[in-house]
Write a protein that holds these residues in place. Structure first.
Motif, PDB file in Angstrom:
ATOM      1  N   LEU A 384       0.822  -1.199   0.000  1.00 11.22           N
ATOM      2  CA  LEU A 384       0.000   0.000   0.000  1.00 11.22           C
ATOM      3  C   LEU A 384       0.862   1.258   0.000  1.00 11.22           C
ATOM      4  O   LEU A 384       0.630   2.197  -0.772  1.00 11.22           O
ATOM      5  CB  LEU A 384      -0.923  -0.011   1.227  1.00 11.22           C
ATOM      6  CG  LEU A 384      -2.048   1.024   1.239  1.00 11.22           C
ATOM      7  CD1 LEU A 384      -2.916   0.886   0.019  1.00 11.22           C
ATOM      8  CD2 LEU A 384      -2.878   0.879   2.513  1.00 11.22           C
ATOM      9  N   GLN A 385       1.905   1.263   0.865  1.00 13.51           N
ATOM     10  CA  GLN A 385       2.791   2.426   0.919  1.00 13.51           C
ATOM     11  C   GLN A 385       3.607   2.573  -0.365  1.00 13.51           C
ATOM     12  O   GLN A 385       3.991   3.686  -0.738  1.00 13.51           O
ATOM     13  CB  GLN A 385       3.731   2.328   2.122  1.00 13.51           C
ATOM     14  CG  GLN A 385       3.066   2.516   3.478  1.00 13.51           C
ATOM     15  CD  GLN A 385       2.260   1.310   3.923  1.00 13.51           C
ATOM     16  OE1 GLN A 385       2.380   0.239   3.325  1.00 13.51           O
ATOM     17  NE2 GLN A 385       1.434   1.487   4.938  1.00 13.51           N
ATOM     18  N   SER A 438      -6.857  -2.119   6.837  1.00 14.69           N
ATOM     19  CA  SER A 438      -6.270  -0.889   6.284  1.00 14.69           C
ATOM     20  C   SER A 438      -6.402  -0.853   4.765  1.00 14.69           C
ATOM     21  O   SER A 438      -6.711   0.202   4.188  1.00 14.69           O
ATOM     22  CB  SER A 438      -4.800  -0.773   6.688  1.00 14.69           C
ATOM     23  OG  SER A 438      -4.050  -1.895   6.229  1.00 14.69           O
ATOM     24  N   VAL A 439      -6.204  -1.999   4.109  1.00 12.24           N
ATOM     25  CA  VAL A 439      -6.319  -2.046   2.655  1.00 12.24           C
ATOM     26  C   VAL A 439      -7.759  -1.770   2.223  1.00 12.24           C
ATOM     27  O   VAL A 439      -8.016  -1.015   1.272  1.00 12.24           O
ATOM     28  CB  VAL A 439      -5.848  -3.412   2.115  1.00 12.24           C
ATOM     29  CG1 VAL A 439      -6.175  -3.555   0.638  1.00 12.24           C
ATOM     30  CG2 VAL A 439      -4.350  -3.579   2.340  1.00 12.24           C
ATOM     31  N   GLY A 440      -8.730  -2.365   2.915  1.00 12.35           N
ATOM     32  CA  GLY A 440     -10.132  -2.145   2.579  1.00 12.35           C
ATOM     33  C   GLY A 440     -10.551  -0.700   2.788  1.00 12.35           C
ATOM     34  O   GLY A 440     -11.320  -0.148   1.986  1.00 12.35           O
ATOM     35  N   ALA A 441     -10.049  -0.085   3.863  1.00 12.33           N
ATOM     36  CA  ALA A 441     -10.375   1.325   4.106  1.00 12.33           C
ATOM     37  C   ALA A 441      -9.815   2.202   2.988  1.00 12.33           C
ATOM     38  O   ALA A 441     -10.476   3.162   2.541  1.00 12.33           O
ATOM     39  CB  ALA A 441      -9.825   1.762   5.461  1.00 12.33           C
ATOM     40  N   TRP A 442      -8.598   1.884   2.545  1.00 11.22           N
ATOM     41  CA  TRP A 442      -8.013   2.650   1.433  1.00 11.22           C
ATOM     42  C   TRP A 442      -8.846   2.482   0.156  1.00 11.22           C
ATOM     43  O   TRP A 442      -9.113   3.460  -0.555  1.00 11.22           O
ATOM     44  CB  TRP A 442      -6.586   2.179   1.186  1.00 11.22           C
ATOM     45  CG  TRP A 442      -6.008   2.738  -0.091  1.00 11.22           C
ATOM     46  CD1 TRP A 442      -5.426   3.958  -0.260  1.00 11.22           C
ATOM     47  CD2 TRP A 442      -6.003   2.098  -1.374  1.00 11.22           C
ATOM     48  NE1 TRP A 442      -5.054   4.131  -1.577  1.00 11.22           N
ATOM     49  CE2 TRP A 442      -5.395   3.005  -2.285  1.00 11.22           C
ATOM     50  CE3 TRP A 442      -6.451   0.868  -1.843  1.00 11.22           C
ATOM     51  CZ2 TRP A 442      -5.220   2.700  -3.632  1.00 11.22           C
ATOM     52  CZ3 TRP A 442      -6.282   0.570  -3.185  1.00 11.22           C
ATOM     53  CH2 TRP A 442      -5.673   1.471  -4.067  1.00 11.22           C
ATOM     54  N   GLN A 472     -13.375  -6.806   7.934  1.00 13.92           N
ATOM     55  CA  GLN A 472     -13.499  -5.355   7.901  1.00 13.92           C
ATOM     56  C   GLN A 472     -14.861  -4.902   8.430  1.00 13.92           C
ATOM     57  O   GLN A 472     -14.965  -3.930   9.192  1.00 13.92           O
ATOM     58  CB  GLN A 472     -13.301  -4.892   6.462  1.00 13.92           C
ATOM     59  CG  GLN A 472     -13.266  -3.401   6.247  1.00 13.92           C
ATOM     60  CD  GLN A 472     -13.137  -3.070   4.768  1.00 13.92           C
ATOM     61  OE1 GLN A 472     -13.139  -3.971   3.924  1.00 13.92           O
ATOM     62  NE2 GLN A 472     -13.050  -1.790   4.454  1.00 13.92           N
ATOM     63  N   PHE A 473     -15.907  -5.629   8.063  1.00 17.81           N
ATOM     64  CA  PHE A 473     -17.268  -5.185   8.373  1.00 17.81           C
ATOM     65  C   PHE A 473     -17.577  -5.255   9.869  1.00 17.81           C
ATOM     66  O   PHE A 473     -18.345  -4.429  10.387  1.00 17.81           O
ATOM     67  CB  PHE A 473     -18.277  -6.027   7.586  1.00 17.81           C
ATOM     68  CG  PHE A 473     -19.685  -5.512   7.695  1.00 17.81           C
ATOM     69  CD1 PHE A 473     -20.075  -4.359   7.025  1.00 17.81           C
ATOM     70  CD2 PHE A 473     -20.618  -6.176   8.470  1.00 17.81           C
ATOM     71  CE1 PHE A 473     -21.372  -3.873   7.130  1.00 17.81           C
ATOM     72  CE2 PHE A 473     -21.917  -5.703   8.581  1.00 17.81           C
ATOM     73  CZ  PHE A 473     -22.295  -4.556   7.916  1.00 17.81           C
TER      74      PHE A 473
END
Length: 643
Positions: A384-385, A438-442, A472-473
């Motif tokens: 992600l970064q 974190s990936v799902g939020a992005w 995530q949910f």
């Protein structure tokens, strides 16, 4: 600490070095006094002082020689006694020959015979380290020797003693003074140098040592591995991971956990030898190198498993641990330390996944897939970064007129060296280790911002569908994350549809109901993805605020496959469409890859679909074009043929 500190090792080594010359020097001095005892009278140099003290000195030197031989660690005490006794002897003889002997030649002869031993005494007391008592005695002796000499010189002015004695005495004191100054200066430089070297060695030891357990750390372990490979020594590497250590840390506290690690390190370090090296890698992970044949190393690893399973008593707690051990062999399983550690780690991971408390050697054919998963897991943490993740968009079209109604966001990953990584490969990894949060939020934020850009460009209310992981949910702040993503993008909630799997809906029904009600209040739409493959409870379709159900691609595929009982898939799809119509829900058919599938779904009453036959996933710009040219070419041709 597992190992003795560096200072103790150095002191021990220094004592051993000085003991050897002393074992030679003391008998030599003993012989000198024996010769003096035998030849003193025949040579005409005998006097009452020598008759009394030569035998005593002889006996003392013999006793000290025997003590040094029998008790090597008593070297400091032996030298201190020697310096103290000989200083007394030399000072006493000086007083005797100056004040109690009248013959000038006899005085000069006695001084020459005895006092040339004084430099040896000073060197002995100053050169051997850690002899503070002996040095104090030696300095005191020198000062007293000097004071006695001054007193005699002053006395000589009154009794007018011969100048020969004064000359000899002056020369002797000047020589001793020069030796004293030079010796002290040299010792000062030597001590400073030794301290500097000692500090450097201490720093090197700290750098190469694990401060908690005292075992070698990763740095020293790498050096040992590199040296073994350079020396062409065959060895096996054991990757040892403690089972259940996290539970101990969480329940009994980190102090108890640290004591458990220290006790474990001591157990492993008991086997340390030329053929066994052990180091702490990190946390509860240890590395052992066994310089033996692979089968012998494997047998030893089995013994370690048994030893490490013995309960520990730490701070009043009985602690039961076990270990999982992976093994790799040089050069069969790797030609450098990094590969050997990685392969042993992989073998250990297999043990963990099969119930823990076991031993396994690395097998390239079966463990390569696991290594790839481990590699992906490590690389995903940085993806992600590093801007390696991005979104693609697949149109969801009307099967009647080809108009694009929605765009489903699909997460993609392209690695600079591994290439394109399938979502089916990395998303389960992200769900298992929690990175999906974190990936799902992005992905949610990025999709909302892209939808806003599309809406600004076209003036159309474009709906984006975002997949949400069950992990995530169920996060307590998930609704807040959705609310912030919409607010940051200034996107109407009605332009966002969240896709949940049946398993996500049924996992924590109490949390799910509350979250869905909040999302409904915001205006966000909810779709059930892969419908028919999970719990398929009709009750939640009735009780939960759901807007759309998506027929799983497995049923779509079966519709046109004679070998997969199409009548069964046909009945399922027809039933789902009927239920959706009754509950006023949208239906989307996934995985449409052929014209026949599309036509059958349309004939059954399905109004929306997606799949490669209609359109593959597209980049943001290409996806925008589907709204500008809303009728998909393949669908348009099919419609004309149908009519």
């Amino acid at each position: 600490m597992v190992r003795p500190p560096l200072e103790a090792n150095k002191r021990m080594a220094t004592e051993i070095e000085w003991r050897r010359p002393l074992l030679l020097a003391l008998p030599t001095a003993t012989v000198a006094f024996l010769v003096g005892q035998l030849l003193d009278v025949p040579s005409g140099q005998g006097n009452p002082f020598d008759h009394l003290f030569y035998p005593l000195a002889l006996i003392l030197l013999l006793l000290l020689s025997v003590s040094l031989w029998l008790f090597p660690k008593k070297i400091n005490a032996v030298v201190t006694i020697l310096v103290f006794a000989m200083s007394g002897f030399f000072l006493g003889k000086l007083i005797y020959i100056l004040f109690f002997t009248s013959q000038t030649s006899q005085v000069q002869l006695q001084m020459t015979e005895t006092f040339f031993w004084i430099p040896a005494l000073q060197v002995l007391s100053f050169f051997i380290p850690n002899l503070r008592g002996a040095r104090t005695v030696s300095i005191t002796f020198f000062l007293l020797f000097f004071l006695v000499s001054v007193a005699y010189i002053a006395f000589s002015f009154f009794v007018k003693n011969p100048l020969g004695i004064l000359y000899s005495l002056t020369e002797l004191n000047l020589a001793n003074l020069t030796l004293f100054v030079v010796t002290n200066t040299f010792i000062g430089f030597k001590d400073k140098y030794v301290r500097t070297v000692s500090e450097q060695e201490r720093m090197r030891e700290i750098i190469a040592t694990d401060l908690l357990t005292g075992l070698p750390n990763r740095s020293q372990m790498n050096e040992v591995i590199e040296k073994a490979i350079a020396d062409k020594r065959f060895f096996s590497l054991l990757f040892i991971d403690l089972d259940g250590f996290k539970v101990i840390n969480d329940t009994l506290g980190h102090l108890v956990g640290d004591q458990v690690l220290i006790a474990t390190a001591q157990r492993l370090d008991q086997r340390r030898s030329d053929g066994f090296f052990v180091a702490r890698l990190s946390g509860d992970e240890f590395i052992a190198l066994v310089f033996a044949r692979p089968q012998e190393a494997y047998d030893l690893a089995g013994t370690l498993l048994t030893e490490l399973a013995v309960p520990l008593v730490v701070d009043g707690h009985s602690v039961q641990l076990s270990a999982s051990i992976g093994m790799s062999v040089y050069p069969d399983d790797g030609l450098n330390g990094q590969h050997l550690i990685h392969h042993a780690d992989t073998a250990m991971y297999v043990v963990k996944t099969h119930g823990k408390h076991g031993l396994r050697r690395y097998e390239a054919l079966t463990d390569s897939a696991i290594e790839r998963l481990q590699c992906l897991e490590r690389e995903l943490a940085q993806a992600l970064q590093a801007n390696q993740l991005y979104l693609m968009y697949q149109p969801i079209c009307s099967l009647n007129d080809g108009v694009v109604r929605k765009l489903e966001t699909l997460l993609r990953w392209t690695h600079p060296t591994l290439g394109i990584i399938s979502a089916s490969e990395f998303i389960p990894l992200a769900e298992n280790n929690g990175q999906i949060i974190s990936v799902g939020a992005w992905a949610l934020r990025e999709a909302c911002q892209q939808a806003r850009r599309w809406n600004d460009l076209t003036g159309l209310a474009i709906t984006v569908c975002v997949n949400v992981s069950p992990v995530q949910f169920i996060q307590t702040d998930f609704v807040d994350i959705v609310r912030r993503a919409l607010a940051d993008a200034n996107l109407p909630a009605a332009a966002l549809e969240l896709e949940l799997t049946e398993s996500a809906v049924m996992r924590r029904l109490d949390i799910v109901k509350a979250s869905l009600r909040e999302l409904q209040a915001l205006g966000v739409k909810i779709a059930i993805d892969d419908f028919g493959t999970g719990y398929s409870s009709l009750a939640y379709l009735r009780d939960l605020p759901i807007n759309c159900i998506k027929i799983d691609k497995a049923f779509t595929n079966d519709l046109s496959s004679p070998r997969r009982a199409p009548q069964f898939a046909l009945a399922i799809v027809e039933a789902v469409i009927g239920i959706a119509d009754t509950l006023d829900l949208q239906v989307v058919a996934e995985g449409i890859e052929t014209r026949k599938q599309m036509e059958m779904l349309r004939d059954l009453g399905c109004t929306l679909g997606q799949g490669y036959f209609l359109s593959p996933p597209l980049g943001a710009d290409a996806a925008l074009d589907t709204f500008i040219t809303p009728v998909v070419v393949t669908l348009d041709r099919s419609l004309r043929d149908h009519h």
